[in-house]
Design a protein around this motif. Structure first.
Motif, PDB file in Angstrom:
ATOM      1  N   GLY A 198      11.297 -90.327  13.873  1.00  0.00           N
ATOM      2  CA  GLY A 198      11.078 -89.950  12.331  1.00  0.00           C
ATOM      3  C   GLY A 198      12.166 -89.261  11.618  1.00  0.00           C
ATOM      4  O   GLY A 198      12.794 -88.462  12.257  1.00  0.00           O
ATOM      5  N   GLY A 199      12.045 -89.623  10.157  1.00  0.00           N
ATOM      6  CA  GLY A 199      13.407 -89.120   9.515  1.00  0.00           C
ATOM      7  C   GLY A 199      14.568 -89.117   9.929  1.00  0.00           C
ATOM      8  O   GLY A 199      15.549 -88.463   9.857  1.00  0.00           O
ATOM      9  N   GLY A 200      14.825 -90.274  10.610  1.00  0.00           N
ATOM     10  CA  GLY A 200      16.239 -90.771  11.139  1.00  0.00           C
ATOM     11  C   GLY A 200      17.167 -90.790  10.097  1.00  0.00           C
ATOM     12  O   GLY A 200      18.250 -89.924  10.472  1.00  0.00           O
ATOM     13  N   ARG A 201      17.142 -91.394   9.002  1.00  0.00           N
ATOM     14  CA  ARG A 201      18.336 -91.188   8.008  1.00  0.00           C
ATOM     15  C   ARG A 201      18.540 -89.817   7.428  1.00  0.00           C
ATOM     16  O   ARG A 201      19.618 -89.431   7.313  1.00  0.00           O
ATOM     17  N   GLY A 202      17.631 -88.936   7.052  1.00  0.00           N
ATOM     18  CA  GLY A 202      17.926 -87.629   6.902  1.00  0.00           C
ATOM     19  C   GLY A 202      18.589 -86.668   7.975  1.00  0.00           C
ATOM     20  O   GLY A 202      19.184 -85.985   7.366  1.00  0.00           O
ATOM     21  N   ASN A 203      17.980 -86.924   9.097  1.00  0.00           N
ATOM     22  CA  ASN A 203      18.759 -86.328  10.240  1.00  0.00           C
ATOM     23  C   ASN A 203      20.064 -86.656  10.218  1.00  0.00           C
ATOM     24  O   ASN A 203      20.847 -85.898  10.655  1.00  0.00           O
ATOM     25  N   GLN A 204      20.443 -88.243  10.174  1.00  0.00           N
ATOM     26  CA  GLN A 204      21.535 -88.312  10.340  1.00  0.00           C
ATOM     27  C   GLN A 204      22.610 -87.775   9.141  1.00  0.00           C
ATOM     28  O   GLN A 204      23.692 -87.398   9.437  1.00  0.00           O
ATOM     29  N   LEU A 205      22.013 -87.585   7.997  1.00  0.00           N
ATOM     30  CA  LEU A 205      22.655 -87.044   6.695  1.00  0.00           C
ATOM     31  C   LEU A 205      22.926 -85.759   7.073  1.00  0.00           C
ATOM     32  O   LEU A 205      24.339 -85.310   6.939  1.00  0.00           O
ATOM     33  N   GLN A 206      22.086 -85.038   7.531  1.00  0.00           N
ATOM     34  CA  GLN A 206      22.198 -83.667   7.862  1.00  0.00           C
ATOM     35  C   GLN A 206      23.104 -83.256   8.952  1.00  0.00           C
ATOM     36  O   GLN A 206      23.929 -82.535   8.965  1.00  0.00           O
ATOM     37  N   ALA A 207      23.086 -84.215  10.117  1.00  0.00           N
ATOM     38  CA  ALA A 207      24.215 -84.146  10.965  1.00  0.00           C
ATOM     39  C   ALA A 207      25.633 -84.315  10.621  1.00  0.00           C
ATOM     40  O   ALA A 207      26.422 -83.546  10.689  1.00  0.00           O
ATOM     41  N   ILE A 208      25.824 -85.282   9.516  1.00  0.00           N
ATOM     42  CA  ILE A 208      27.055 -85.493   9.071  1.00  0.00           C
ATOM     43  C   ILE A 208      27.401 -84.347   8.034  1.00  0.00           C
ATOM     44  O   ILE A 208      28.550 -83.815   8.133  1.00  0.00           O
ATOM     45  N   LEU A 209      26.519 -83.783   7.432  1.00  0.00           N
ATOM     46  CA  LEU A 209      26.626 -82.520   6.384  1.00  0.00           C
ATOM     47  C   LEU A 209      27.123 -81.222   7.352  1.00  0.00           C
ATOM     48  O   LEU A 209      27.962 -80.357   6.788  1.00  0.00           O
ATOM     49  N   MET A 243      26.017 -82.680  -6.533  1.00  0.00           N
ATOM     50  CA  MET A 243      24.619 -82.457  -6.162  1.00  0.00           C
ATOM     51  C   MET A 243      24.543 -82.540  -4.539  1.00  0.00           C
ATOM     52  O   MET A 243      23.768 -81.675  -4.069  1.00  0.00           O
ATOM     53  N   GLN A 244      25.607 -83.083  -3.923  1.00  0.00           N
ATOM     54  CA  GLN A 244      25.350 -83.093  -2.369  1.00  0.00           C
ATOM     55  C   GLN A 244      25.778 -81.668  -1.953  1.00  0.00           C
ATOM     56  O   GLN A 244      24.964 -81.230  -1.023  1.00  0.00           O
ATOM     57  N   ASP A 245      26.847 -80.980  -2.523  1.00  0.00           N
ATOM     58  CA  ASP A 245      27.196 -79.648  -2.059  1.00  0.00           C
ATOM     59  C   ASP A 245      26.116 -78.359  -2.373  1.00  0.00           C
ATOM     60  O   ASP A 245      25.940 -77.597  -1.598  1.00  0.00           O
ATOM     61  N   LEU A 246      25.421 -78.855  -3.559  1.00  0.00           N
ATOM     62  CA  LEU A 246      24.397 -77.825  -3.902  1.00  0.00           C
ATOM     63  C   LEU A 246      23.101 -77.804  -2.922  1.00  0.00           C
ATOM     64  O   LEU A 246      22.630 -76.894  -2.500  1.00  0.00           O
ATOM     65  N   MET A 247      22.885 -79.294  -2.808  1.00  0.00           N
ATOM     66  CA  MET A 247      21.640 -79.467  -2.016  1.00  0.00           C
ATOM     67  C   MET A 247      22.003 -78.679  -0.713  1.00  0.00           C
ATOM     68  O   MET A 247      21.054 -78.321   0.282  1.00  0.00           O
ATOM     69  N   ALA A 248      23.252 -79.126   0.140  1.00  0.00           N
ATOM     70  CA  ALA A 248      23.667 -78.750   1.301  1.00  0.00           C
ATOM     71  C   ALA A 248      23.465 -77.188   1.508  1.00  0.00           C
ATOM     72  O   ALA A 248      23.055 -76.468   2.497  1.00  0.00           O
ATOM     73  N   ALA A 249      24.003 -76.360   0.385  1.00  0.00           N
ATOM     74  CA  ALA A 249      24.122 -75.025   0.405  1.00  0.00           C
ATOM     75  C   ALA A 249      22.717 -74.617   0.358  1.00  0.00           C
ATOM     76  O   ALA A 249      22.279 -73.543   1.047  1.00  0.00           O
ATOM     77  N   ALA A 250      21.730 -74.947  -0.628  1.00  0.00           N
ATOM     78  CA  ALA A 250      20.400 -74.581  -0.646  1.00  0.00           C
ATOM     79  C   ALA A 250      19.732 -74.812   0.695  1.00  0.00           C
ATOM     80  O   ALA A 250      19.093 -73.846   1.231  1.00  0.00           O
ATOM     81  N   GLN A 251      19.970 -75.928   1.491  1.00  0.00           N
ATOM     82  CA  GLN A 251      19.323 -76.078   2.607  1.00  0.00           C
ATOM     83  C   GLN A 251      19.598 -75.197   3.725  1.00  0.00           C
ATOM     84  O   GLN A 251      19.081 -74.752   4.644  1.00  0.00           O
ATOM     85  N   ALA A 252      21.123 -74.991   3.826  1.00  0.00           N
ATOM     86  CA  ALA A 252      21.640 -73.873   4.759  1.00  0.00           C
ATOM     87  C   ALA A 252      21.325 -72.802   4.621  1.00  0.00           C
ATOM     88  O   ALA A 252      20.798 -71.827   5.755  1.00  0.00           O
ATOM     89  N   SER A 253      20.794 -72.255   3.205  1.00  0.00           N
ATOM     90  CA  SER A 253      20.162 -70.988   3.137  1.00  0.00           C
ATOM     91  C   SER A 253      18.672 -70.949   3.302  1.00  0.00           C
ATOM     92  O   SER A 253      18.109 -69.907   3.085  1.00  0.00           O
ATOM     93  N   GLY A 254      18.188 -72.050   3.671  1.00  0.00           N
ATOM     94  CA  GLY A 254      16.575 -72.358   3.754  1.00  0.00           C
ATOM     95  C   GLY A 254      15.923 -72.024   2.564  1.00  0.00           C
ATOM     96  O   GLY A 254      14.619 -71.869   2.485  1.00  0.00           O
TER      97      GLY A 254
END
Length: 170
Positions: free
Chosen positions: A2-13, A62-73
């Motif tokens: 489940g969530g394979g593509r999202g998990n792959q993207l997160q792993a790359i980020l 956009m990618q950078d802001l989303m990654a920063a938001a996700q990293a901060s929870g």
């Protein structure tokens, strides 16, 4: 899984080496995509490198802001995220203008407004070359700057008998 593509993207980020490789690939693609602009605007190699970096940064806001938001929870709401993206892109645009100068920046804005058209012409040019009927440089240049995007039916190039007269020559 489940969530394979999202998990792959997160792993790359989360992988600095993967992000550095992606940044290098982005800059190489942008260098090729904007080479004509850099040449006609008379940018130095140093300016072209700086502009390429800024363009890559602009595309990744956009990618950078989303990654920063996700990293901060944090869960960013779409309107706030959109406003942050616009603000960041505006700042990068100001840096582009400062790096390029007013005249080259005006050329960049025009180049941006015709980018879709340029990509379409390049695609057809490649197809025609592979078919053994390449467009000459003069024909390509006449297709690019004239009028709004879509003013000339480029698909007509693939069917010379239906080509509007006087539009493409060689």
């Amino acid at each position: 899984p489940g969530g394979g593509r999202g998990n792959q993207l997160q792993a790359i980020l989360n992988n600095p080496q993967a992000m550095a490789l992606q940044a290098t690939a982005d800059k190489a693609r942008l260098s090729v995509q904007y080479a004509g602009l850099f040449r006609t605007a008379g940018l130095t190699g140093e300016q072209a490198d700086a502009v390429t970096t800024l363009l890559a940064n602009r595309q990744n806001v956009m990618q950078d802001l989303m990654a920063a938001a996700q990293a901060s929870g944090m869960q960013a709401d779409p309107q706030s995220l959109q406003a942050l993206v616009a603000e960041q892109q505006s700042q990068i645009d100001a840096q582009l203008k400062a790096t390029m100068g007013d005249a080259a920046y005006a050329q960049y804005q025009n180049y941006q407004s015709t980018l879709t058209r340029r990509q379409e012409v390049a695609s057809y040019q490649q197809q025609l070359t592979m078919a053994g009927v390449p467009l000459d440089a003069a024909a390509v240049s006449r297709l690019l700057p004239a009028g709004p995007v879509g003013a000339f039916p480029i698909r007509a190039l693939l069917h010379p008998t239906r080509r509007p007269t006087g539009e493409v020559g060689g």
